[in-house]
Design an enzyme around this catalytic site. Structure first.
Site, mmCIF file in Angstrom:
data_model
loop_
_atom_site.group_PDB
_atom_site.id
_atom_site.type_symbol
_atom_site.label_atom_id
_atom_site.label_comp_id
_atom_site.label_asym_id
_atom_site.label_seq_id
_atom_site.Cartn_x
_atom_site.Cartn_y
_atom_site.Cartn_z
ATOM 1 N N ASP A 1 0.862 -1.194 0.000
ATOM 2 C CA ASP A 1 0.000 0.000 0.000
ATOM 3 C C ASP A 1 0.889 1.231 0.000
ATOM 4 O O ASP A 1 1.987 1.232 0.579
ATOM 5 C CB ASP A 1 -0.914 0.001 1.237
ATOM 6 C CG ASP A 1 -2.175 0.835 1.008
ATOM 7 O OD1 ASP A 1 -3.270 0.249 0.954
ATOM 8 O OD2 ASP A 1 -2.061 2.081 0.878
ATOM 9 N N ASN B 1 -24.607 -4.743 -7.931
ATOM 10 C CA ASN B 1 -24.795 -3.727 -6.887
ATOM 11 C C ASN B 1 -25.994 -2.834 -7.192
ATOM 12 O O ASN B 1 -26.731 -2.445 -6.279
ATOM 13 C CB ASN B 1 -23.528 -2.874 -6.733
ATOM 14 C CG ASN B 1 -22.543 -3.528 -5.776
ATOM 15 O OD1 ASN B 1 -22.813 -4.598 -5.240
ATOM 16 N ND2 ASN B 1 -21.408 -2.901 -5.550
ATOM 17 N N PHE C 1 -33.002 -8.455 1.187
ATOM 18 C CA PHE C 1 -32.813 -7.107 0.633
ATOM 19 C C PHE C 1 -34.130 -6.406 0.329
ATOM 20 O O PHE C 1 -34.250 -5.671 -0.644
ATOM 21 C CB PHE C 1 -31.920 -7.161 -0.626
ATOM 22 C CG PHE C 1 -30.508 -6.757 -0.309
ATOM 23 C CD1 PHE C 1 -29.652 -7.649 0.276
ATOM 24 C CD2 PHE C 1 -30.068 -5.471 -0.549
ATOM 25 C CE1 PHE C 1 -28.362 -7.290 0.621
ATOM 26 C CE2 PHE C 1 -28.782 -5.087 -0.202
ATOM 27 C CZ PHE C 1 -27.931 -5.999 0.380
ATOM 28 N N LEU C 2 -35.117 -6.653 1.169
ATOM 29 C CA LEU C 2 -36.413 -5.989 0.989
ATOM 30 C C LEU C 2 -36.725 -5.132 2.217
ATOM 31 O O LEU C 2 -37.875 -5.046 2.618
ATOM 32 C CB LEU C 2 -37.526 -7.017 0.801
ATOM 33 C CG LEU C 2 -37.681 -7.687 -0.559
ATOM 34 C CD1 LEU C 2 -38.968 -8.504 -0.605
ATOM 35 C CD2 LEU C 2 -37.678 -6.662 -1.693
ATOM 36 N N ALA D 1 -36.963 -1.614 4.209
ATOM 37 C CA ALA D 1 -36.946 -0.148 4.160
ATOM 38 C C ALA D 1 -36.036 0.355 5.285
ATOM 39 O O ALA D 1 -35.835 -0.325 6.280
ATOM 40 C CB ALA D 1 -38.354 0.386 4.343
ATOM 41 N N CYS E 1 -19.748 1.289 -1.593
ATOM 42 C CA CYS E 1 -20.000 0.646 -2.890
ATOM 43 C C CYS E 1 -21.290 1.090 -3.561
ATOM 44 O O CYS E 1 -21.238 1.627 -4.669
ATOM 45 C CB CYS E 1 -19.995 -0.874 -2.715
ATOM 46 S SG CYS E 1 -18.355 -1.499 -2.335
ATOM 47 N N LYS F 1 -21.619 4.805 -4.967
ATOM 48 C CA LYS F 1 -20.699 5.142 -6.064
ATOM 49 C C LYS F 1 -20.907 4.222 -7.268
ATOM 50 O O LYS F 1 -20.790 4.667 -8.410
ATOM 51 C CB LYS F 1 -19.249 5.122 -5.565
ATOM 52 C CG LYS F 1 -18.516 3.818 -5.696
ATOM 53 C CD LYS F 1 -17.044 3.960 -5.384
ATOM 54 C CE LYS F 1 -16.388 2.613 -5.132
ATOM 55 N NZ LYS F 1 -16.543 1.609 -6.168
ATOM 56 N N LYS G 1 -23.471 0.212 8.174
ATOM 57 C CA LYS G 1 -24.182 -1.012 8.526
ATOM 58 C C LYS G 1 -23.470 -1.653 9.711
ATOM 59 O O LYS G 1 -22.363 -1.215 10.068
ATOM 60 C CB LYS G 1 -24.283 -1.966 7.339
ATOM 61 C CG LYS G 1 -22.956 -2.560 6.892
ATOM 62 C CD LYS G 1 -23.268 -3.619 5.863
ATOM 63 C CE LYS G 1 -22.058 -4.343 5.366
ATOM 64 N NZ LYS G 1 -22.364 -5.430 4.482
ATOM 65 N N ARG H 1 -18.182 5.560 5.140
ATOM 66 C CA ARG H 1 -18.284 6.217 3.839
ATOM 67 C C ARG H 1 -19.748 6.204 3.376
ATOM 68 O O ARG H 1 -20.382 5.160 3.370
ATOM 69 C CB ARG H 1 -17.383 5.513 2.813
ATOM 70 C CG ARG H 1 -15.907 5.750 3.094
ATOM 71 C CD ARG H 1 -15.000 5.014 2.114
ATOM 72 N NE ARG H 1 -14.876 3.601 2.422
ATOM 73 C CZ ARG H 1 -14.061 2.775 1.767
ATOM 74 N NH1 ARG H 1 -13.320 3.213 0.775
ATOM 75 N NH2 ARG H 1 -13.994 1.493 2.094
HETATM 76 N N1 LIG Z 1 -15.283 -2.216 0.556
HETATM 77 C C1 LIG Z 1 -16.066 -3.114 0.005
HETATM 78 O O1 LIG Z 1 -16.976 -3.661 0.645
HETATM 79 C C2 LIG Z 1 -15.902 -3.527 -1.436
HETATM 80 C C3 LIG Z 1 -16.560 -4.652 -1.890
HETATM 81 C C4 LIG Z 1 -16.406 -5.012 -3.216
HETATM 82 C C5 LIG Z 1 -15.624 -4.262 -4.060
HETATM 83 N N2 LIG Z 1 -15.002 -3.140 -3.586
HETATM 84 C C6 LIG Z 1 -14.157 -2.399 -4.518
HETATM 85 O O2 LIG Z 1 -12.793 -2.723 -4.265
HETATM 86 C C7 LIG Z 1 -11.963 -1.582 -4.426
HETATM 87 C C8 LIG Z 1 -11.234 -1.276 -3.131
HETATM 88 O O3 LIG Z 1 -12.203 -0.972 -2.147
HETATM 89 P P1 LIG Z 1 -11.812 -0.802 -0.610
HETATM 90 O O4 LIG Z 1 -13.074 -0.547 0.123
HETATM 91 O O5 LIG Z 1 -10.924 -1.929 -0.203
HETATM 92 O O6 LIG Z 1 -10.960 0.544 -0.696
HETATM 93 P P2 LIG Z 1 -10.128 1.272 0.472
HETATM 94 O O7 LIG Z 1 -10.269 2.707 0.197
HETATM 95 O O8 LIG Z 1 -10.527 0.711 1.797
HETATM 96 O O9 LIG Z 1 -8.637 0.798 0.198
HETATM 97 C C9 LIG Z 1 -7.922 1.136 -0.947
HETATM 98 C C10 LIG Z 1 -6.444 1.113 -0.586
HETATM 99 O O10 LIG Z 1 -5.670 1.265 -1.784
HETATM 100 C C11 LIG Z 1 -4.500 2.000 -1.429
HETATM 101 N N3 LIG Z 1 -3.861 2.527 -2.636
HETATM 102 C C12 LIG Z 1 -4.188 3.602 -3.390
HETATM 103 N N4 LIG Z 1 -3.325 3.744 -4.420
HETATM 104 C C13 LIG Z 1 -2.436 2.729 -4.310
HETATM 105 C C14 LIG Z 1 -1.315 2.323 -5.082
HETATM 106 N N5 LIG Z 1 -0.943 2.996 -6.178
HETATM 107 N N6 LIG Z 1 -0.621 1.236 -4.676
HETATM 108 C C15 LIG Z 1 -0.969 0.562 -3.577
HETATM 109 N N7 LIG Z 1 -2.042 0.884 -2.806
HETATM 110 C C16 LIG Z 1 -2.756 1.960 -3.179
HETATM 111 C C17 LIG Z 1 -5.035 3.079 -0.480
HETATM 112 O O11 LIG Z 1 -3.996 3.647 0.283
HETATM 113 C C18 LIG Z 1 -6.017 2.247 0.349
HETATM 114 O O12 LIG Z 1 -5.397 1.693 1.495
HETATM 115 C C19 LIG Z 1 -12.878 -0.454 -4.906
HETATM 116 O O13 LIG Z 1 -12.883 -0.438 -6.299
HETATM 117 C C20 LIG Z 1 -14.232 -0.891 -4.378
HETATM 118 O O14 LIG Z 1 -15.293 -0.369 -5.144
HETATM 119 C C21 LIG Z 1 -15.104 -2.765 -2.291
#
Ligand SMILES: NC(=O)c1ccc[n+]([C@@H]2O[C@H](COP(=O)([O-])OP(=O)(O)OC[C@H]3O[C@@H](n4cnc5c(N)ncnc54)[C@H](O)[C@@H]3O)[C@@H](O)[C@H]2O)c1
Length: 443
Positions: A30, A208, A249-250, A252, A260, A263, A320, A327
């Site tokens: 990271d 989603n 998922f029904l 209210a 997620c 966005k 949740k 977020r």
């Molecule tokens: N959170 C969820 O429940 C969930 C579920 C399914 C899919 N997703 C998808 O997965 C992806 C990640 O989601 P998340 O919630 O884990 O995000 P997050 O924001 O919790 O974590 C992302 C991480 O990526 C790191 N990062 C950014 N640029 C980087 C780089 N160049 N190299 C290495 N690390 C880097 C950030 O510092 C951060 O720690 C998104 O596209 C999201 O839509 C999330």
């Protein structure tokens, strides 16, 4: 196998840890040096049940390592997982800056043919764009789409027992390598759906948005229930009994939130706009969600009258239960609306209070114990159905809350987890979302 995951957020940390638990050697990378240092010092930067124990166990075994770069021998890895954030741009599209930065890093680093596995949620065509970006690498790198479906709060269970594993790959070699990687997760039967990268990318947004649509539809119906004196519990049970609809998922509530749904629904709309295919239902899901937030605030105003000088306690600040993720949390949106109208906010959450304070950035009183948030407040709003809120002592709640302009304190159950009669018996006014009964009105 030797594997690298980029991003130690909710997805990358769970994926990396889960893969190391299956016996692979995993490096989690990271750019956030603090997160990496925390992990190396034994702290887990997010709250996810069961994750801390798994991390420690695999770190001890030497199979799980955290770093800010990719030293040898990880430049000879078999797969590189992209699990970085794809936040919304001002137009609602997915910002791919981090995904492309990781692609560039992999191109620089990789010394052995490997797969680049995109787990981040990305618009259709992104894997192709990443593949094009990798052209000219020293070694052959194939990009595959493997969208993530974990649910925060149940992410470990979802990793080890996924409903499905979507793999968008172009070559037989990639399909075979991924089948091998995920075979330990398929002991209960076939979970993998193979497809092409573009369809795989769309499956994630479509899934989603479908879930968001169900929530938004129930939220709109809940408003209609208020207007027509129908009851959303009965409507949900009646609808859900149809096997084509199903019961899940029904519910209210205060509107969907999290990192997620909001966005991804907007990103699907943006993708439609980019291709001149209007995504009308996605637009509607989003609009209904915004409207539900306003409806929630209007219920409070109807119950308390002018909010200036009123104190409102919020139980549940995460979007949740079983997560510390705030977020797009309904609690953030509601707190902002109520503060704008002159109310004072107190709040409690078992895990998300610190993140809530940081993200809100406005003065609120956070308490360690949920009942302490009630002292002197005129209303209690429960926004997240944490288990610890499910069976409260309503007499204690009544004793701590204050009357509001001559009326009993208001309890707004935004998750419909309490029985109205239990609440009113204690001398409180009860309001659920779409449950029968007139909205309590301020005198
Ligand atoms: N959170 C969820 O429940 C969930 C579920 C399914 C899919 N997703 C998808 O997965 C992806 C990640 O989601 P998340 O919630 O884990 O995000 P997050 O924001 O919790 O974590 C992302 C991480 O990526 C790191 N990062 C950014 N640029 C980087 C780089 N160049 N190299 C290495 N690390 C880097 C950030 O510092 C951060 O720690 C998104 O596209 C999201 O839509 C999330």
């Amino acid at each position: 196998m030797r594997l690298v995951t980029f991003g130690v957020g909710y997805v990358g940390l769970v994926t990396g840890t889960g893969l190391s638990e299956l016996g692979h050697e995993v490096l989690c990378v990271d750019v956030d040096a603090k997160k990496v240092a925390d992990l190396n010092n034994g702290a887990v930067p997010i709250y996810e049940p069961g994750l801390g124990d798994l991390i420690r166990r695999n770190e001890r075994s030497g199979r799980l390592i955290f770093a800010t770069d990719v030293p040898a021998p990880w430049d000879e890895s078999d797969m590189y997982f992209v699990a970085v954030g794809t936040p919304p741009t001002a137009e609602g599209a997915a910002d791919l800056t981090a995904v492309f930065a990781v692609a560039d890093a992999i191109k620089r680093i990789a010394k052995k043919p490997a797969l680049v596995v995109v787990k981040s949620t990305v618009p259709v065509g992104t894997c192709d764009a990443v593949q094009a970006r990798l052209a000219g690498s020293k070694v052959s790198l194939e990009v595959v789409s493997n969208p993530e479906f974990l649910k925060e709060g149940a992410a470990i269970e979802d990793f080890f027992r996924p409903d499905r594993i979507i793999l968008g790959a172009r070559s037989d070699a990639a399909r075979e390598a991924l089948r091998t990687l995920y075979s330990p997760l398929q002991l209960l039967g076939e979970r993998v759906v193979f497809t092409d990268p573009r369809s795989s990318e769309l499956i994630k947004y479509a899934s989603n948005t479908m879930l968001a649509l169900r929530i938004s539809f129930m939220n709109e119906l809940s408003q209609l229930c208020h207007a027509t004196n129908a009851d959303i519990h009965a409507v949900r049970m009646g609808m859900g009994a149809d096997s084509r609809i199903g019961r899940r998922f029904l519910y209210a509530g205060p509107g969907y939130g999290g990192s997620c749904f909001p966005k991804d629904v907007q990103a699907l709309s943006a993708l439609g706009r980019a291709h001149n295919v209007p995504m009308r239902l996605a637009e509607a899901a989003h609009e209904a969600n915004e409207a539900q937030g306003e409806f929630l605030a209007s219920l409070i105003e109807r119950g308390l009258g002018n909010l200036k000088g009123k104190t409102i306690a919020l139980w549940g600040l995460a979007f949740k239960p079983e997560t510390d993720d705030v977020r797009e949390s309904p609690a953030i949106k509601l707190a902002n609306r109520l503060l704008d109208k002159g109310a004072t906010i107190t709040g409690h959450d078992p895990e998300a209070a610190d993140n809530f304070e940081k993200m809100l950035g406005r003065p609120v009183r956070i308490t360690q114990k949920n009942y302490d948030a009630l002292d002197g407040a005129h209303a209690l709003i429960v926004l997240t159905e944490w288990r610890s809120y499910r069976a409260p002592n309503f007499a204690d709640i009544r004793a701590r809350l204050k009357d509001s302009d001559g009326s009993a304190p208001l309890v707004l159950d935004a998750r419909n987890i309490w029985r109205a009669s239990d609440v009113t018996k204690a001398g409180l006014r009860y309001q659920g979302i779409g449950v029968r009964g007139a909205v309590p009105t301020a005198p």
